[in-house]
Design a protein around this motif. Structure first.
Motif, PDB file in Angstrom:
ATOM      1  N   LEU A  77      12.329  -7.049  -3.499  1.00 41.61           N
ATOM      2  CA  LEU A  77      12.790  -5.789  -3.846  1.00 41.61           C
ATOM      3  C   LEU A  77      13.836  -5.265  -3.027  1.00 41.61           C
ATOM      4  O   LEU A  77      14.698  -4.784  -3.413  1.00 41.61           O
ATOM      5  CB  LEU A  77      11.484  -4.838  -3.501  1.00 41.61           C
ATOM      6  N   PRO A 123      -2.384  -0.079   6.426  1.00 38.56           N
ATOM      7  CA  PRO A 123      -3.101  -0.023   7.935  1.00 38.56           C
ATOM      8  C   PRO A 123      -4.138  -1.184   8.177  1.00 38.56           C
ATOM      9  O   PRO A 123      -4.272  -1.721   9.207  1.00 38.56           O
ATOM     10  CB  PRO A 123      -3.596   1.266   7.764  1.00 38.56           C
ATOM     11  N   ALA A 154      -1.329   3.053   1.942  1.00 38.08           N
ATOM     12  CA  ALA A 154      -2.120   1.875   1.617  1.00 38.08           C
ATOM     13  C   ALA A 154      -1.732   1.452  -0.017  1.00 38.08           C
ATOM     14  O   ALA A 154      -2.670   1.441  -0.518  1.00 38.08           O
ATOM     15  CB  ALA A 154      -3.498   1.730   1.916  1.00 38.08           C
ATOM     16  N   PRO A 155      -0.648   1.404  -0.471  1.00 33.03           N
ATOM     17  CA  PRO A 155      -0.284   1.268  -1.772  1.00 33.03           C
ATOM     18  C   PRO A 155      -0.680  -0.278  -2.283  1.00 33.03           C
ATOM     19  O   PRO A 155      -0.682  -1.006  -1.490  1.00 33.03           O
ATOM     20  CB  PRO A 155       1.292   1.510  -2.083  1.00 33.03           C
ATOM     21  N   GLU A 163       0.205  -3.799  -4.429  1.00 30.68           N
ATOM     22  CA  GLU A 163       1.707  -4.315  -4.847  1.00 30.68           C
ATOM     23  C   GLU A 163       2.369  -3.687  -5.780  1.00 30.68           C
ATOM     24  O   GLU A 163       3.609  -3.310  -5.822  1.00 30.68           O
ATOM     25  CB  GLU A 163       1.622  -5.815  -4.780  1.00 30.68           C
ATOM     26  N   ILE A 210       3.978  -0.721  -4.881  1.00 32.10           N
ATOM     27  CA  ILE A 210       5.177  -0.935  -3.963  1.00 32.10           C
ATOM     28  C   ILE A 210       6.427  -1.218  -4.937  1.00 32.10           C
ATOM     29  O   ILE A 210       7.451  -0.864  -4.632  1.00 32.10           O
ATOM     30  CB  ILE A 210       4.953  -1.875  -3.100  1.00 32.10           C
ATOM     31  N   ALA A 211       6.121  -2.249  -5.875  1.00 34.52           N
ATOM     32  CA  ALA A 211       7.086  -2.798  -6.998  1.00 34.52           C
ATOM     33  C   ALA A 211       7.641  -1.370  -7.462  1.00 34.52           C
ATOM     34  O   ALA A 211       9.036  -1.247  -7.495  1.00 34.52           O
ATOM     35  CB  ALA A 211       6.810  -3.532  -7.719  1.00 34.52           C
ATOM     36  N   HIS A 224       7.637   1.715  -6.626  1.00 33.34           N
ATOM     37  CA  HIS A 224       8.264   2.816  -5.538  1.00 33.34           C
ATOM     38  C   HIS A 224       9.637   2.360  -5.301  1.00 33.34           C
ATOM     39  O   HIS A 224      10.697   3.001  -5.319  1.00 33.34           O
ATOM     40  CB  HIS A 224       7.331   2.884  -4.407  1.00 33.34           C
ATOM     41  N   TYR A 225       9.773   0.997  -4.877  1.00 35.19           N
ATOM     42  CA  TYR A 225      11.198   0.520  -4.389  1.00 35.19           C
ATOM     43  C   TYR A 225      12.008   0.298  -5.514  1.00 35.19           C
ATOM     44  O   TYR A 225      13.427   0.605  -5.361  1.00 35.19           O
ATOM     45  CB  TYR A 225      11.035  -0.737  -3.477  1.00 35.19           C
TER      46      TYR A 225
END
Lengths: 439, 476
Positions: A86, A346, B49-50, B52, B55-56, B58-59
């Motif tokens: 990313l 976390p 606490a996303p 993966e 996350i992929a 989002h970014y």
């Protein structure tokens, strides 16, 4: 075609452009007096892409194949693949500083989220969007103390155990600000509280402590150090790293005014010492913070949007009255740390930190069982690293360990230091066996 | 190539990607599972606490809301945004290069060899005798250079308190001199936009530690009197500092060392095309003449006597360190690969094409361009149209605008540096974007941009009411 592989001009294009400009050739565009003109012969042979990849692979192949139980302020943890994939997106990697925020919302938001993560980890309300590394962040904290403290003093107090590189950088910045750096003694790996209390007076502008300390010890008296600093009207600056911060005492709760240290413990490989400096502070120092800040705002349509803000502190506006000369920082590394932290969540962060505590204790116990070695030298709780006393001189022991393929620090005549993380925990058996072999 | 400007009005709402915290946070009870006593730990930790996949997305989404040199022209004056070759990423990703900085010399011969080679490359390119790779950015390089100058003067028993800097210089020069403890003497520009020799004579004296100079300067003008400038500074006992921001225009055509500069920094993220990463990491190696080599930061790298190997050593009068370790190593590897790829001919040609491109674009646009002749960049003036407004409208035409409002010597400046990587049609598009925006209606300028993720952002409001974290947004 041109000589640079990244200049796309055809000969015809070049000719047409020269004509438009009204000159015969490119040489006519250079306004350099003959006396100082250069003929371009550096003696650097152009290589092919393939050739450079082979050349560099061969050069880096000369680095020894060794397992690094090395730390002392620079830590590598496993970096998940998602971080590389990313962060390597060209829209992030090949972008510039966000001077036009409307077309840079992606990076600005990512940096805003990075700042927010540090706010949670430190408990302090302001975090900038990166410094170069822990050493330069510490140095900038000292100059901030100089600007903000009402005392007429000029002394910065640092732990007796402070990494040489940090001390050297701090000395350089302090010399420019007419500050003097002094160290206070350590007691069994952590701050000697009585000695520190005796030393703090009107002349002290900043007290710096680390948690964990350079020897990997958890500092047990943070709140007391904070009180000593506060009683002396000195800024209390705490050094740590993002993994340790996820479980250790919250800096704000022990009275820290500023937190510096490393965020590169997430997102970066060892990278030969490349870093990511943390800088967080209290609200009252907001307009004295060095470096860049990303803030939330609104756009003309009334939607939330992000922008670089409080730029009147910065060098491009305030020149010699700026809070710092930092301009280019470590934005992309901050992005990587933020992605890594998001991936862990976390739970994962806390597990990683707890594992660093457990692995250090286990490995110290096992090395302690080796005849001729005692560990940990300091009877404390440790994060990642600890000192080992050796009956034999430490330097040759470290060399022998290196011959066995394991690297550790030499920190005294009979003292080694060993650091273990999730990357090296699986190699602990080998290190213990090597210790048994060489001493 | 630029479409009808009427197309470019905002019809849809701004693009929006929720904050990670808005996608869900989790609170962990830290003490529950901790191997540590309660008084050494925090109580809890709350963070997003996303998963993966989240996350992929989002970014990736955020990346799509971001301009980059791979997206299109990025002609920021004095920033030298060049295409970043892809293969250098692969070279720098070699796991063998990613070692701990505390390794003993014998187990890190590869890194030392590459450091040594890059030092040689940079010394040759700058006409300098010795180079340190340690400074982690251009401004850090400036500070390193000024600290070296200071150490040199102190070593020779000279007590000098001032650094002279042209008014048009980068703000970092001023901040750097102050950080090193110097008073700044600002040097006004001459009528031709260059250093006025008489003003320089008046500004330097027994207190002058150094003159910091960018050449070509920040409006792209070469300081033709550089030999005289060097003489004036040296006669006063000062040192001449070269700010490497504009070195791209000189590659292979002139070397700071040959011009009388004693110390210089290189911006590898500019001249040597390492990615700027949205604001770093960069790297700011510093070169010096033999007279100053002993003052360089520690450690330096040299060949070992006799054997084919390398070692670190501390220069005799070293200023110490300017980075905790060895600087931004991965960036330095990319710079090495870039320089090796270009070689003598490529480096010279990069300068030639960068200069040609700037002159061509300056010729093509309707805006007035004071001063000249130019090297690699020029400052057009937007006059009463306002540089900031013209820039915002340019965003609607699919290009990134130039640096605005700086340098102050040109009113409403649009400091433009296309670099060598744009071809003629790309420059023509850029010129068209300039001209369309400059000639556009007042309302169009005031309401731009329209085709960006966000509409015009309230920057005054952001500074007046700072909200710097998602915690600060809670309750809004």
């Amino acid at each position: 075609m041109s000589g640079s592989p990244y200049a796309p001009h055809t000969d015809a294009e070049t000719a047409a452009m020269l004509e438009a400009v009204g000159v015969d050739d490119e040489e006519a565009l250079f306004d350099i007096p003959e006396a100082v003109a250069f003929d371009g012969e550096f003696g650097i042979d152009a290589r092919t892409e393939r050739g450079i990849r082979d050349e560099c692979a061969r050069i880096f192949g000369r680095n020894a194949d060794a397992t690094e139980f090395l730390g002392r302020g620079h830590y590598a943890h496993y970096v998940p693949s998602v971080v590389d994939h990313l962060s390597d997106r060209a829209e992030f990697l090949t972008s510039y500083t966000q001077y036009q925020p409307e077309i840079s919302q992606g990076f600005l938001q990512a940096l805003f989220e990075y700042q927010s993560m540090l706010v949670e980890l430190t408990g302090l309300p302001v975090a900038n969007c990166s410094m170069y590394d822990a050493a330069t962040a510490l140095a900038e904290a000292a100059t901030l103390a100089d600007r903000t403290r009402s005392t007429s003093g000029d002394v910065v107090l640092v732990p007796g155990h402070l990494r040489e590189g940090k001390r050297a950088v701090l000395d350089n910045y302090c010399a420019g600000a007419d500050l003097t750096v002094e160290s206070y003694p350590m007691d069994d790996g952590i701050a000697d509280l009585d000695a520190l209390a005796d030393r703090v007076g009107d002349d002290v502008v900043m007290v710096y402590a680390e948690n964990p300390t350079l020897r990997g010890c958890i500092e047990e008296n943070l709140a007391a150090i904070g009180e000593i600093a506060d009683d002396g009207d000195a800024l209390f600056t705490l050094g740590s790293d993002v993994v340790a911060l996820s479980v250790l005492e919250e800096p704000a709760s022990v009275g820290a005014d500023v937190v510096v240290g490393e965020a590169g413990a997430l997102g970066l490989p060892t990278a030969y010492g490349m870093g990511l400096g943390i800088f967080a502070c209290r609200e009252e120092h907001l307009r004295q913070v060095p470096g860049r800040l990303v803030g939330a705002s609104e756009d003309a349509a009334g939607d939330r949007a992000f922008t670089l803000t409080l730029q009147t502190r910065e060098q491009h506006i305030r020149k010699e009255r700026a809070t710092s000369n930092i301009c280019t920082n470590q934005a992309w590394v901050a992005l990587r740390a933020a992605i890594h932290a998001a991936w862990l969540g976390p739970d994962g962060l806390v597990d990683l930190a707890n594992d660093c505590v457990r692995e250090a204790a286990d490995l110290a116990d096992r090395i302690d069982e080796v005849s001729g070695a005692a560990a940990p030298v300091h009877d404390r709780h440790h994060v990642r690293e600890f000192a080992v006393r050796t009956d034999q001189p430490a330097a040759p022991v470290a060399e022998d360990l290196a011959d066995e393929g394991f690297l550790v620090h030499v920190v005294g005549e009979h003292l080694l230091q060993v650091c273990v993380t999730d990357l090296t925990a699986g190699k602990s058996d080998g290190l213990v066996a090597a210790f048994e072999e060489v001493i | 190539m630029i479409h009808d400007q009427a197309d470019y009005t905002r019809e849809e709402e701004a693009v929006h990607e929720p904050l990670l915290s808005e996608k869900g946070e989790e609170t962990v009870d830290v003490r529950e599972e901790s191997p540590l006593p309660d008084d050494l730990t925090r109580e809890e930790l709350t963070l997003p606490a996303p998963s993966e996949p989240e996350i992929a997305r989002h970014y990736t989404r955020l990346s799509q809301m971001n301009w980059a040199i791979d997206s299109g022209p990025y002609p920021l004056g004095s920033c030298t945004m060049k295409y970043n070759p892809k293969f250098t990423e692969d070279v720098a990703a070699d796991p063998n290069a990613a070692v701990h900085p505390d390794r003993p010399d014998r187990s890190v011969q590869g890194n030392l060899e590459l450091q040594y080679r890059l030092q040689r490359f940079l010394a040759d390119i700058g006409g300098m005798d010795a180079v340190t790779l340690q400074p982690p950015a251009g401004a850090a390089g400036e500070l390193t250079g000024i600290l070296i100058a200071k150490a040199y003067h102190e070593h020779h028993g000279n007590d000098r308190s001032e650094v002279v800097i042209p008014a048009s210089a980068h703000g970092t020069n001023f901040a750097t001199a102050a950080t090193a403890g110097y008073d700044v003497v600002e040097l006004p520009s001459g009528e031709d936009g260059r250093v006025d020799l008489e003003a320089l004579e008046a500004a330097v004296g027994d207190d002058t530690a150094a003159l910091m100079l960018t050449n070509p300067n920040t409006v792209g003008l070469f300081e033709r009197d550089i030999t005289e400038i060097a003489e004036i500074v040296h006669d006063a006992g000062g040192l001449l500092y070269y700010d490497g921001a504009n070195l791209n225009a000189l590659l292979g055509r002139g070397r700071p060392g040959d011009m009388g500069f004693d110390v210089m920094h290189y911006n590898v993220h500019k001249t040597f095309a390492t990615p700027h990463g949205g604001g770093g990491p960069g790297a700011g190696p510093v070169g010096v003449t033999a007279e100053l080599a002993d003052f360089l930061p520690s450690p330096r790298v040299r060949e070992t006597n006799g054997e084919r190997g390398y070692e670190r050593f501390e220069p005799a009068e070293s200023i110490g360190k300017v980075h905790g370790f060895e600087g931004n190593w991965l960036v330095l590897i990319k710079a090495y690969a870039y320089i090796a790829r270009l070689g003598d001919e490529g480096l010279s040609d990069a300068a030639a094409k960068a200069v040609l491109n700037a002159n061509y674009l300056a010729e093509r646009i309707d805006l007035e361009v004071p001063y000249g002749p130019f090297h690699h960049e020029f400052a057009a003036t937007a006059g009463d149209r306002g540089a900031a407004d013209v820039a915002k409208r340019m965003l609607d035409f699919g290009v990134h605008p130039p640096t605005t409002k700086w340098p102050e010597m040109v009113p409403e400046a649009m400091l433009t540096e296309p670099t060598e990587i744009e071809n003629r049609s790309s420059l023509d598009d850029l010129a068209e974007a300039f001209d369309l925006a400059y000639a556009d209606a007042d309302e169009a300028l005031e309401t731009a941009p329209n085709r960006t993720a966000a509409a015009r952002i309230d920057q005054v409001g952001a500074a007046r009411n700072p909200r710097l974290s998602w915690q600060a947004l809670d309750g809004e």
